[in-house]
Write a protein that holds these residues in place. Structure first.
Motif, short mmCIF file in Angstrom:
data_model
loop_
_atom_site.label_atom_id
_atom_site.label_comp_id
_atom_site.label_asym_id
_atom_site.label_seq_id
_atom_site.Cartn_x
_atom_site.Cartn_y
_atom_site.Cartn_z
N ALA B 518 0.85 -1.19 0.00
CA ALA B 518 0.00 0.00 0.00
C ALA B 518 0.89 1.24 0.00
CB ALA B 518 -0.91 0.00 1.23
N THR B 519 0.50 2.20 -0.80
CA THR B 519 1.23 3.46 -0.84
C THR B 519 0.44 4.50 -0.08
OG1 THR B 519 2.16 2.88 -2.97
CG2 THR B 519 2.26 5.19 -2.34
N VAL B 520 1.09 5.16 0.83
CA VAL B 520 0.43 6.15 1.67
C VAL B 520 1.14 7.48 1.46
CG1 VAL B 520 -0.15 6.77 4.03
CG2 VAL B 520 -0.17 4.39 3.34
N THR B 521 0.37 8.52 1.18
CA THR B 521 0.97 9.84 0.98
C THR B 521 0.55 10.77 2.12
OG1 THR B 521 -0.88 10.65 -0.30
CG2 THR B 521 0.85 9.51 -1.51
N SER B 522 1.15 11.93 2.11
CA SER B 522 0.86 12.88 3.19
C SER B 522 -0.56 13.39 3.12
CB SER B 522 1.84 14.05 3.10
OG SER B 522 1.76 14.64 1.82
N ASN B 523 -1.24 13.23 1.97
CA ASN B 523 -2.62 13.69 1.86
C ASN B 523 -3.61 12.73 2.52
OD1 ASN B 523 -1.91 15.96 0.42
ND2 ASN B 523 -1.98 14.87 -1.55
N ASP B 524 -3.14 11.52 2.81
CA ASP B 524 -4.08 10.51 3.29
C ASP B 524 -4.48 10.71 4.75
OD1 ASP B 524 -4.26 9.19 0.87
OD2 ASP B 524 -2.42 8.05 1.26
N PHE B 525 -3.65 11.39 5.52
CA PHE B 525 -3.98 11.62 6.93
C PHE B 525 -3.15 12.77 7.45
CE2 PHE B 525 -0.71 8.38 6.72
CZ PHE B 525 0.24 8.84 7.60
N VAL B 526 -3.56 13.29 8.57
CA VAL B 526 -2.85 14.41 9.18
C VAL B 526 -1.55 13.90 9.77
CG1 VAL B 526 -2.99 16.22 10.93
CG2 VAL B 526 -5.03 15.52 9.67
N ARG B 527 -0.46 14.52 9.39
CA ARG B 527 0.84 14.07 9.88
C ARG B 527 0.96 14.34 11.37
NH1 ARG B 527 2.41 10.83 6.31
NH2 ARG B 527 4.52 10.95 7.14
N PRO B 528 1.60 13.45 12.09
CA PRO B 528 1.75 13.68 13.54
C PRO B 528 2.75 14.79 13.82
CG PRO B 528 2.99 11.76 12.87
CD PRO B 528 2.24 12.22 11.66
N ALA B 529 2.64 15.32 15.03
CA ALA B 529 3.57 16.36 15.44
C ALA B 529 4.97 15.78 15.53
CB ALA B 529 3.14 16.93 16.80
N LYS B 530 5.94 16.71 15.54
CA LYS B 530 7.33 16.26 15.62
C LYS B 530 7.55 15.51 16.93
CE LYS B 530 10.15 19.11 12.65
NZ LYS B 530 11.27 20.06 12.58
N GLY B 531 8.33 14.49 16.84
CA GLY B 531 8.61 13.72 18.05
C GLY B 531 7.69 12.52 18.20
N GLN B 532 6.55 12.55 17.53
CA GLN B 532 5.64 11.42 17.60
C GLN B 532 5.99 10.44 16.48
OE1 GLN B 532 3.75 11.24 20.10
NE2 GLN B 532 3.92 13.33 20.81
N ASP B 551 6.88 11.85 3.18
CA ASP B 551 5.61 12.27 2.58
C ASP B 551 4.95 11.13 1.83
OD1 ASP B 551 5.80 14.78 3.58
OD2 ASP B 551 6.83 15.60 1.81
N ARG B 552 5.74 10.19 1.43
CA ARG B 552 5.19 9.08 0.66
C ARG B 552 5.90 7.82 1.10
NH1 ARG B 552 2.68 8.62 -4.37
NH2 ARG B 552 3.07 6.66 -5.46
N MET B 553 5.13 6.88 1.47
CA MET B 553 5.78 5.64 1.91
C MET B 553 4.95 4.45 1.45
SD MET B 553 5.09 6.06 5.95
CE MET B 553 3.52 6.58 6.62
N THR B 554 5.68 3.36 1.26
CA THR B 554 5.05 2.11 0.84
C THR B 554 5.09 1.16 2.03
OG1 THR B 554 5.79 2.45 -1.40
CG2 THR B 554 5.15 0.22 -0.80
N ILE B 555 3.94 0.67 2.38
CA ILE B 555 3.87 -0.22 3.53
C ILE B 555 3.43 -1.60 3.05
CG2 ILE B 555 3.42 1.59 5.21
CD1 ILE B 555 0.50 0.91 5.10
#
Lengths: 291, 656
Positions: B518-532, B551-555
Motif C-alpha cells: 500500500a502506498t500512503v501519501t501525506s494527503n491521506d492523513f494528518v501528519r503527527p507532530a514532531k517527536g511522535q 511524505d510518501r511511503m510504501t507499507i
C-alpha cells in the motif's frame, strides 16, 4: 608448658570450690568402719567395765539411769590412686588426649591433697612405667606436676588388666582408683576394672577421646597406621564403612557408660577439645559439689 | 578414515600424566589413627576382597585412557570418505500462503507442512546442508544453507502463517538459484511442502531444460538439474469464499456508495448459504445464496451513509478456510462543507451547490470580511484584487486579481486539452461544451498554476493555483451564455472542486488483496507532530514502526486479512493497549485504516490438484539412521558413557 602459673591458679580455685568432691557422695565416700576417736557421733552401747568414762553419756544416765557409752566414728584419710594411661594412642588429637589427661589428673590430685587425702599416680602403658608414691599435703603438688610433665608416651600394647593385676598386689590401703585413659584396649578394659572392684577399690573412669576418632572423615584408598603398634592396614573406606565405624564407636562408648552404670562406678566421658577446668567443674556438678 | 582437525590428536599426550598419576595413586595416603581396633571390627565384617576389587584400579586406568582416546578422536573430527560423497544439499520450500491455513488437515496444513519439514530436518545426515525458503506472499530465504539442524528447526517453528498468495514457483526458482551458487558435487534437491494451489504447478516438478545459450550463467546447469519434489498437503475439501469485496462512491449521490461483492464456490457440490453485509455492526443487507458447484455469484449493493464506518461481509458457512469467509472495507465519513457564494445572482450556480447535501451554502452579494477556516468562497464575476487566504473558487472573473490578469474575451473557445489525470477533471469532458465570452486569463504565478483545461489558442480556461495560503480554482466561463450549466459536467466539476478543496477527505481507499503493498501519501492523513512516531498495526495487533517524516511511503506486504491501521504512538497509548486484540477508540484514534481481504480465487480454492495427490506418496522422506550424527558425536557419547561408568565405579568404591 603444660603446667604454668595460670594452671596453678586454676587448681587453687578448683580446690576452694570443691572441698566435697572426694567427701561427697559420687566420687567416693569412704569412712572407716572402725569406731574410735573421731568427733562424729555414731551410736551407743552398753557400758562394760573397763570402758573409758570420758565416753559415758551422762545425760542419759541422769534421765534414765542407764549407763550407755557414746561411740564415735573414727575418720581416716582417703587414698586416691590415679591410673594414668601413657600409651601412644593418648597422643592422638589436637590437643593430645594425653595433655588433658595429665591436667585432669593434676587438678583432681590437687583437690585431694588440699583435702588432706593421700594421692598416688601410676603411669602405665603396656606396663607400669612410672610411679608417684602416695603422698599427702598441698606442698607436694609441685612434685606431682613435675612428675606428670616428665611423663612420655610409650608402649605398643596397652593392657589395663595386666597393669591392674600388678597394681592390686601392692601392699597398700584400698581407696579410690581413678583410671584416666581412652580405654582403647584391644584386650578389653573390663578385666582391669573388674579386678579393681573385686579388690575393693573404688574405680572411677575418666575416658577421653578425640572427635576425629568418633567421626572420622577420610574416604577412599588409605593406609591406616596404628600409632600405638605402628601396624599398617590398607583399606578402602566408603561412606558405608564410615557409617559402620561410627556405629561401632558409639557402641563402644555406650558400653563404657553402661559398665559404669551397671556397677555404680563414676564415669566421665569427654573429648579432648574441652578445658580441664570445665571438665572438673562438670564432674563436680555431677557430684553435686557445686551448683 | 580422515580427520578434519588431526592436530587435535595431540590431546592423546594427556595419557602420560594419567598413567603417572595412576602410578602415584598406587602409593596410598597414610592416615594415622589412635587404634585400628574399630576399623578391624568394621572391615572384617565386610566381604573379603574379590578379584574385581583387586583389578578395579587397573580397570579404572583403562577406562580413563579410553575416555581420553575417544575425546581426542572426537576433537579431531573424523569422517569417512563416503560421507563426503553422499552429502546432500536441500532447499526446503514451505508454502505459507493463505490456502495453507485450511484446517482440513489438523491443526492446519501449514502446521502439518512444518511437522513434515522438521522430520526432513531430523533426517539430515552429517555434512548435509539445508536451506529454508518461504513461499507465501513473497518468496523469502528464511535460513541459508546450514548443517545445523537446530537453526533450521527453530526457523521452521517460528515461520508464521500469512493470508497472502502463493508464490511457490518463484520460491523454487529462488531455491534453485541458491543451489546454483554452490557447486561442490553434493546431491542437490528442492523439496516443496505445499497444497499445490499455485500457478505453474504442472511444470514445477519437471526439470528445467538446460539452457543452450552460451552466455548462460555458470549456475545454469545446476538450475536445470536440481530436481523438485512436491510434498502435497491437504485433501480435496470444499471451500466457499468471498473473492471480491470493494466499495466506491456513488456517481450520482454524494452520500451514496456502491458495494461489489463476489462469492466463489470452490467445491464439487452446490452450496446454500447467506451473505450478510454490516456497517459498523449493523446489518444493512442479507442475501441468501445458492451456488452451483464451482459457481460464482456477484452483486452490486447501493447504499447510503454519511457517517461512514467499517463495512464487513460475512458468509455464514463453515468451511476449512476462515480467512475468506469475511471481507472488509473502510467507508470514510462524509463531512459537510461550508460554502459562501459571492454573487450578484446566478440560479444555476446557486442550485448546483444547494443540491449537494454535503454543502452548507451561504449566498452573499459582497465578499465577507472574515472567512472561517475551511470555508470555500465562490467568487462569481466579482473578484477581489487580492484573493484572501483560504479556499477560493473564482468563476467567470470580471476583473484582475493578484493571481491572474483578465484579458479580452475569447469568442468561442473550444477545449482542446484537459488534464485527465487530475482528480478535478475526473468524469468531466469539456471538449464539446460551448463557452462563449470566456475571458482571456494570464496566471501570475506560473509555478503554482496547474492548467486543467485550455483552449485551442493555448489560453487557460480552467486552472488551479496551489498557493501556500490556500487552494484556488479559476474557471473562466460565462455561465449565463454558455451551455456548461446544462451539462452533467457542471455538477461533476463542482463536486470535484469541493472534493479537491476538502483535501481528498472522505476519499475511499480500495480494499487490498492480502499480500499487496500500500502506498500512503501525506494527503491521506494528518501528519503527527514532531517527536511522535507512526506505527502500523496489523489485524492481529502486531505493531510495526513507520517513518513519520516521509511524505510518501510504501507499507506492506499486508499479509493478514482484516483492518490494518496507522496509529500515532504517543504517551497516551501504551504498546500493550495498541496491541490488544480490540483497539479501543479512546485509546488511540486511527490516522488511516486499510482494509485487506483474501480476494483470491486461487487461494479460496483449497483443493489440491488430483494428479498431485496421486504422486504425493512418491516424495519419500530422507531416512537418517545412525548417519544423522557426525562421528565425533558418537565418540563423544562413548567418552561420556565411559566417564559415567568411571564415576559410578569411583562412587561405589569411595563415596557410597
Amino acid at each position: 608448658m603444660l603446667f604454668d602459673g595460670d594452671f596453678l591458679k586454676k587448681l587453687e580455685y578448683l580446690s576452694l570450690i570443691s572441698r566435697r568432691v572426694f567427701r561427697g557422695s559420687v566420687l567416693a565416700q569412704r569412712r572407716t568402719k572402725q569406731m574410735g576417736g573421731g568427733i562424729e557421733f555414731a551410736d551407743h552401747r552398753e557400758y562394760t567395765p573397763g570402758d573409758d568414762f570420758r565416753h559415758m553419756d551422762w545425760n542419759i544416765y541422769a534421765r534414765h539411769g542407764d549407763l550407755l557409752l557414746k561411740r564415735f566414728q573414727e575418720e581416716e584419710d582417703l587414698h586416691v590412686y590415679f591410673l594414668l594411661d601413657c600409651s601412644r594412642s593418648m597422643g592422638f588429637g589436637n590437643p593430645a588426649k594425653f595433655d588433658l589427661a595429665r591436667q585432669v589428673t593434676a587438678a583432681l590430685a590437687y583437690i585431694a591433697l588440699a583435702d588432706l587425702d593421700r594421692v598416688g599416680v601410676i603411669a602405665y602403658s603396656q606396663e607400669i612405667i612410672a610411679d608417684f608414691p602416695l603422698t599427702r599435703g598441698k606442698d607436694r603438688i609441685l612434685s606431682l606436676l613435675r612428675f606428670l610433665e616428665r611423663l612420655e608416651l610409650q608402649g605398643s600394647d596397652t593392657n589395663l588388666g595386666r597393669i591392674v593385676s600388678s597394681f592390686v598386689l601392692r601392699p597398700q590401703r584400698r581407696g579410690l582408683a581413678v583410671v584416666v585413659s581412652d580405654l582403647f584396649d584391644p584386650n578389653g578394659y573390663e578385666r582391669g576394672l573388674d579386678l579393681l572392684r573385686h579388690r575393693t577399690y573404688e574405680p572411677h573412669l575418666i575416658q577421653i577421646h578425640d572427635p576425629a576418632e568418633a567421626r572420622p572423615q577420610m574416604l577412599g584408598e588409605i593406609e591406616l597406621v596404628d600409632v600405638e603398634t605402628d601396624s599398617v592396614r590398607k583399606v578402602t573406606i566408603t561412606e558405608r564403612a564410615l557409617r559402620e565405624y561410627r556405629r561401632v564407636f558409639d557402641q563402644f562408648q555406650a558400653g563404657v557408660a553402661g559398665y559404669g552404670k551397671k556397677y555404680g562406678l563414676g564415669c566421665t566421658q569427654t573429648t579432648n577439645d574441652v578445658n580441664f577446668e570445665d571438665l572438673v567443674l562438670r564432674m563436680m556438678r555431677a557430684a553435686g559439689a557445686v551448683n | 578414515m580422515q580427520f578434519d582437525s588431526p592436530s587435535s590428536l595431540g590431546w592423546l599426550a594427556l595419557a602420560v600424566p594419567i598413567v603417572v598419576f595412576y602410578i602415584l595413586k598406587i602409593r596410598l595416603r597414610r592416615q594415622p589413627v589412635s587404634t585400628v581396633m574399630f576399623w578391624t571390627q568394621v572391615l572384617d565384617e565386610q566381604n573379603p576382597r574379590s578379584i574385581w576389587q583387586r583389578l578395579r584400579h587397573l580397570v579404572s586406568l583403562l577406562l580413563q585412557l579410553a575416555m581420553l582416546l575417544f575425546l581426542a578422536l572426537a576433537l579431531a573430527d573424523p569422517f569417512f570418505s563416503w560421507e563426503v560423497r553422499s552429502a546432500r544439499r536441500i532447499v526446503a520450500v514451505i508454502d505459507n500462503s493463505a490456502s495453507m491455513n485450511s484446517t482440513d488437515v489438523k491443526p492446519s496444513r501449514l502446521a502439518d507442512a512444518k511437522r513434515q519439514a522438521e522430520q526432513l530436518i531430523a533426517g539430515m545426515r552429517h555434512r548435509d546442508e539445508i536451506a529454508l525458503v518461504a513461499a507465501g506472499t513473497q518468496p523469502q530465504v528464511i535460513v541459508g544453507f546450514t548443517s545445523r539442524q537446530k537453526t533450521v528447526r527453530n526457523a521452521v517453528q517460528f515461520m508464521s502463517a500469512t493470508d497472502g498468495p502463493s508464490h511457490v514457483s518463484e520460491a523454487v526458482a529462488l531455491g534453485r538459484r541458491l543451489l546454483g551458487e554452490r557447486q561442490d558435487g553434493k546431491q542437490q534437491e528442492v523439496i516443496v511442502f505445499t497444497d499445490g494451489r499455485f500457478d505453474g504447478v504442472e511444470n514445477l516438478s519437471s526439470p528445467v531444460p538446460v539452457a543452450n545459450d552460451a552466455e548462460a550463467p555458470a549456475s545454469g546447469e545446476a538450475l536445470a538439474q536440481a530436481p523438485v519434489k512436491l510434498q502435497i498437503i491437504g485433501t480435496r475439501t470444499a471451500n466457499l469464499g468471498i473473492t471480491q469485496f470493494q466499495v466506491r462512491r456513488s456517481l450520482v449521490d454524494p452520500l451514496g456508495y456502491e458495494i461489489l461483492a463476489e462469492v466463489t464456490n470452490a467445491s464439487d457440490q452446490a452450496v446454500e448459504c447467506r451473505l450478510e453485509v454490516e456497517l459498523n455492526g449493523e446489518a444493512i443487507d442479507v442475501v441468501p445464496l445458492k451456488l452451483d458447484a464451482a459457481g460464482k455469484w456477484s452483486q452490486v449493493f447501493e447504499k447510503t451513509s454519511a457517517s461512514g464506518g467499517h463495512l464487513f461481509a460475512r458468509l455464514n458457512y463453515e468451511d476449512t478456510l476462515v480467512a475468506d469467509n469475511t471481507a472488509s472495507a473502510v467507508l470514510p465519513r462524509r463531512e459537510v462543507q461550508p460554502v459562501v457564494l459571492v454573487t450578484s445572482g446566478n440560479l444555476f450556480l446557486q442550485k448546483v451547490f444547494e443540491v449537494n447535501p454535503l454543502v452548507k451554502l451561504t449566498v452573499v452579494a459582497e465578499a465577507p470580511a472574515t472567512i472561517p477556516a475551511g470555508t470555500v468562497v465562490v467568487y462569481h464575476r466579482v473578484t477581489p484584487e487580492k484573493i484572501p487566504p483560504g479556499l477560493a473558487f473564482v468563476i467567470d472573473p470580471a476583473n484582475t486579481s493578484d493571481l491572474f490578469e483578465v484579458g479580452e474575451p475569447i469568442a468561442n473557445p473550444i477545449v482542446t486539452r484537459q488534464d485527465k489525470d487530475s482528480p478535478l477533471m475526473s468524469h468531466v469532458r469539456l471538449d464539446n461544451v460551448l463557452m462563449p465570452e470566456a475571458r482571456q486569463l494570464t496566471p501570475t504565478f506560473l509555478d503554482q498554476t496547474q492548467v486543467l483545461a485550455e483552449a485551442v489558442t493555448k489560453e487557460p480556461l480552467f486552472f488551479a493555483v496551489n498557493r501556500p495560503e490556500g487552494r484556488v480554482l479559476v474557471l473562466t466561463v460565462n455561465l449565463d451564455k454558455g451551455d456548461l450549466p446544462l451539462r452533467t459536467a457542471f455538477p461533476i466539476t463542482v463536486a470535484n472542486a469541493l472534493h479537491w478543496f476538502a483535501g481528498n477527505k472522505g476519499d475511499l481507499r480500495e480494499s487490498l488483496a492480502a499480500g499487496s503493498l500500500a502506498t500512503v501519501t501525506s494527503n491521506d492523513f494528518v501528519r503527527p507532530a514532531k517527536g511522535q512516531t507512526l506505527v502500523l498495526r496489523s489485524p492481529a495487533g502486531e505493531l510495526m514502526p513507520l517513518p513519520a517524516s516521509s511524505d510518501r511511503m510504501t507499507i506492506g506486504p499486508l499479509d493478514q486479512c482484516g483492518l490494518w491501521t496507522i496509529l500515532e504512538e504517543s504517551a497516551g497509548n501504551s504498546p500493550a493497549e495498541l496491541t490488544s486484540p480490540e483497539l479501543k477508540s479512546e485509546t488511540a484514534i486511527p490516522l488511516l485504516e486499510i482494509a485487506c481481504n483474501l480476494a483470491s480465487a486461487t487461494e479460496t480454492d483449497v483443493r489440491p490438484p488430483e494428479e498431485l495427490l496421486e504422486v504425493k506418496t512418491n516424495v519419500s522422506p530422507i531416512m537418517a539412521g545412525l548417519g544423522s550424527r557426525p562421528l565425533w558425536f558418537w565418540l563423544l557419547l562413548l567418552g561420556l558413557i565411559l566417564t559415567t561408568v568411571e564415576w559410578a565405579m569411583y562412587q561405589r568404591r569411595v563415596i557410597s
